[in-house]
Design a protein around this motif. Structure first.
Motif, PDB file in Angstrom:
ATOM      1  N   TRP A 294       1.232  -0.967  -0.047  1.00  0.00           N
ATOM      2  CA  TRP A 294      -0.063  -0.165  -0.440  1.00  0.00           C
ATOM      3  C   TRP A 294       1.065   1.532  -0.393  1.00  0.00           C
ATOM      4  N   TYR A 295       2.034   1.301   1.021  1.00  0.00           N
ATOM      5  CA  TYR A 295       3.056   2.602   0.665  1.00  0.00           C
ATOM      6  C   TYR A 295       3.930   2.192  -0.072  1.00  0.00           C
ATOM      7  N   LEU A 296       3.862   1.476  -1.342  1.00  0.00           N
ATOM      8  CA  LEU A 296       5.329   1.512  -2.248  1.00  0.00           C
ATOM      9  C   LEU A 296       4.012   2.515  -3.332  1.00  0.00           C
ATOM     10  N   HIS A 297       2.041   1.352  -3.669  1.00  0.00           N
ATOM     11  CA  HIS A 297       2.058   1.783  -4.559  1.00  0.00           C
ATOM     12  C   HIS A 297       1.367   3.160  -3.830  1.00  0.00           C
ATOM     13  N   ARG A 298       1.102   3.749  -3.354  1.00  0.00           N
ATOM     14  CA  ARG A 298       0.600   5.194  -2.691  1.00  0.00           C
ATOM     15  C   ARG A 298       1.555   6.411  -3.612  1.00  0.00           C
ATOM     16  N   ARG A 299       3.183   5.835  -3.616  1.00  0.00           N
ATOM     17  CA  ARG A 299       4.289   6.161  -4.034  1.00  0.00           C
ATOM     18  C   ARG A 299       4.868   6.137  -5.028  1.00  0.00           C
ATOM     19  N   ARG A 300       4.186   5.364  -5.899  1.00  0.00           N
ATOM     20  CA  ARG A 300       4.289   4.808  -7.278  1.00  0.00           C
ATOM     21  C   ARG A 300       4.573   6.706  -8.311  1.00  0.00           C
ATOM     22  N   HIS A 301       5.313   6.309  -9.076  1.00  0.00           N
ATOM     23  CA  HIS A 301       5.823   6.825 -10.226  1.00  0.00           C
ATOM     24  C   HIS A 301       4.677   7.104 -11.122  1.00  0.00           C
ATOM     25  N   PRO A 302       3.971   8.328 -11.483  1.00  0.00           N
ATOM     26  CA  PRO A 302       2.326   7.808 -12.227  1.00  0.00           C
ATOM     27  C   PRO A 302       2.688   7.226 -13.715  1.00  0.00           C
ATOM     28  N   LEU A 303       3.787   6.852 -14.105  1.00  0.00           N
ATOM     29  CA  LEU A 303       3.960   6.651 -15.281  1.00  0.00           C
ATOM     30  C   LEU A 303       4.597   5.036 -15.444  1.00  0.00           C
ATOM     31  N   HIS A 304       4.290   4.468 -14.248  1.00  0.00           N
ATOM     32  CA  HIS A 304       4.465   2.698 -13.887  1.00  0.00           C
ATOM     33  C   HIS A 304       3.445   2.008 -14.525  1.00  0.00           C
ATOM     34  N   GLY A 305       2.085   2.536 -13.995  1.00  0.00           N
ATOM     35  CA  GLY A 305       0.762   2.065 -14.536  1.00  0.00           C
ATOM     36  C   GLY A 305      -0.129   2.286 -15.096  1.00  0.00           C
ATOM     37  N   ASP A 306      -1.172   2.097 -14.849  1.00  0.00           N
ATOM     38  CA  ASP A 306      -2.313   2.378 -15.262  1.00  0.00           C
ATOM     39  C   ASP A 306      -3.311   3.150 -13.792  1.00  0.00           C
ATOM     40  N   PRO A 307      -3.010   4.269 -14.420  1.00  0.00           N
ATOM     41  CA  PRO A 307      -3.999   5.251 -13.388  1.00  0.00           C
ATOM     42  C   PRO A 307      -5.643   4.572 -13.185  1.00  0.00           C
ATOM     43  N   ALA A 308      -6.112   4.095 -14.202  1.00  0.00           N
ATOM     44  CA  ALA A 308      -6.997   3.370 -14.542  1.00  0.00           C
ATOM     45  C   ALA A 308      -7.953   1.844 -13.444  1.00  0.00           C
ATOM     46  N   GLN A 309      -6.450   1.388 -13.052  1.00  0.00           N
ATOM     47  CA  GLN A 309      -6.623   1.163 -12.360  1.00  0.00           C
ATOM     48  C   GLN A 309      -6.120   0.586 -11.009  1.00  0.00           C
ATOM     49  N   LYS A 310      -5.818   1.798 -10.929  1.00  0.00           N
ATOM     50  CA  LYS A 310      -5.424   2.041  -9.335  1.00  0.00           C
ATOM     51  C   LYS A 310      -5.887   1.357  -8.279  1.00  0.00           C
ATOM     52  N   PRO A 311      -7.429   1.727  -8.384  1.00  0.00           N
ATOM     53  CA  PRO A 311      -8.253   1.739  -7.516  1.00  0.00           C
ATOM     54  C   PRO A 311      -8.648  -0.053  -6.908  1.00  0.00           C
ATOM     55  N   MET A 312      -9.076  -0.192  -7.889  1.00  0.00           N
ATOM     56  CA  MET A 312      -8.626  -2.078  -8.125  1.00  0.00           C
ATOM     57  C   MET A 312      -7.403  -2.624  -7.360  1.00  0.00           C
ATOM     58  N   ASP A 313      -5.989  -2.004  -7.260  1.00  0.00           N
ATOM     59  CA  ASP A 313      -5.246  -3.083  -6.994  1.00  0.00           C
ATOM     60  C   ASP A 313      -5.298  -2.619  -5.413  1.00  0.00           C
TER      61      ASP A 313
END
Length: 390
Positions: A294-313
């Motif tokens: 959770w901590y790492l995901h909240r600090r993740r670089h925005p270009l590393h993944g799909d923002p649309a999937q963040k709520p599901m993750d």
């Protein structure tokens, strides 16, 4: 212009009877073509050596490579063509977008694939809370929600057969839905490997890669990137805590089932029983792993993944944390009047996990394992066989 080109290609494909591709698939294929010409990142993870085995990237190839990608971010920070370069190469994000699409495309039953888009943090926690509230109200109707006389024995609150009747059908359906989706995925990506069977060495290599999270080491052993270009092994370590914590909890439940039906030993079990040791160790590890992710995901670089999937993750991470935290609280409070309430909270979280399992981030482990097996099979084939398959 790029969208126009994609639409034109889709029209041509449909007119010629070919399989149409989505915008995200076409964009991933474009970026893979550039990467295939450059090959600077070939040693980073399994996706890049697999990429070099093909000259064209059809729909099945893109699905395969997207699930082989571990989204570690190392290639983005190493790429000379990354944004703001005009080529706009961002493999972690492009692969993440296609991965999310594959979860929906291969969902079973197909009509439920839309649930991936709605499986958000708020919905997941609301489902767990709603189920816990329903169970608590049911117990309160019997006057036992805060009753010291019923403390110490779960079956005083919910009879064993009732729990089996509630959870077994949901769990079995989840396994069936995941299995059917995985079967379709393997069938679609299989032709590019010429139908080669999974040999024992290939299966062992894929299993080792899964259990070690081999490709979260960045290809050089120093780890991946998270919020910047520094390498870190934190994601790999917290993934290990989460995975093995979950597996220890599952082993504890499975062993308790054997105890109950084979030996007639009824839960709850006390230390130093093996189910209790496995469950306690698994619960602590799961809490550490999910809190770290959770901590790492909240600090993740925005270009590393799909923002649309963040709520599901985040919803999946939060649900696993709720299961581990409520399970440990139940263990510690078993002999108190709060046991019934704690049991309702824990069972609500577990039931929410089972209900959402086929349509949550839980599926990514199955699809990635299948892609790793395909990679282990493919790399053992002669180069000419691979080229012919493409």
């Amino acid at each position: 212009m790029q969208s126009l080109e994609v639409l034109a290609k889709d029209a041509l494909d449909l007119g010629g009877g070919a399989i149409s591709v989505t915008t995200s698939e076409a964009e991933a294929a474009r970026q893979l073509q550039v990467c295939n010409a450059c090959r600077y990142c070939e040693g980073f993870c399994a996706m890049f050596p697999a990429m070099t085995q093909r000259l064209m990237f059809e729909k099945a190839d893109v699905h395969y490579l997207a699930n082989l990608c571990h989204n570690c971010g190392a290639c983005l920070h190493a790429c000379q063509y990354a944004p703001p370069h005009e080529f706009g190469i961002n493999i972690p994000q492009a692969m993440a977008q296609v991965r999310g699409q594959t979860y929906k495309d291969y969902a079973w039953p197909p009509a439920l694939g839309k649930l991936y888009e709605r499986n958000s943090l708020v919905l997941t926690l609301a489902l767990a809370a709603g189920l816990a509230l329903f169970l608590a109200l049911a117990v309160a109707q019997g006057g036992g929600l805060w009753d010291s006389a019923k403390a110490g024995d779960f079956y005083n609150i919910f009879p064993h057969n009732l729990l089996v009747g509630l959870f077994a059908p949901i769990f079995l359906f989840a396994l069936l839905a995941l299995g059917m989706g995985l079967r379709r995925f393997l069938r679609d990506i299989g032709p590019a490997s010429s139908g080669a069977p999974a040999s024992t060495p290939a299966a062992l290599e894929a299993t080792q890669a899964v259990l070690q999270l081999k490709y979260l080491d960045g290809g050089h052993g120093e780890g991946c990137n998270n919020e910047d270009d520094r390498f870190t092994l934190s994601r790999r370590r917290f993934h290990h805590f989460t995975f093995y914590g979950f597996m220890l909890c599952f082993a504890a439940t499975s062993l308790a089932t054997v105890y109950h039906y084979a030996f007639g030993w009824q839960a709850p079990y006390d230390l130093p029983s093996l189910p209790k040791l496995l469950g306690a160790a698994g619960g602590v590890a799961l809490m550490i792993g999910t809190a770290g992710l959770w901590y790492l995901h909240r600090r993740r670089h925005p270009l590393h993944g799909d923002p649309a999937q963040k709520p599901m993750d985040l919803g999946f991470i939060a649900l696993l944390f709720a299961i581990s935290a409520s399970g440990l609280a139940l263990w510690l409070g078993r002999g108190t009047p709060a046991m019934a309430l704690l049991l309702c909270l824990h069972l609500g979280a577990v039931m929410a996990l089972f209900l959402t399992m086929p349509y949550s981030k839980f599926a990514h482990g199955f699809f990635r394992s299948a892609a790793l097996l395909r990679y282990a099979v493919e790399k053992r084939q002669p180069r000419s066989a691979q080229a012919d398959a493409d």
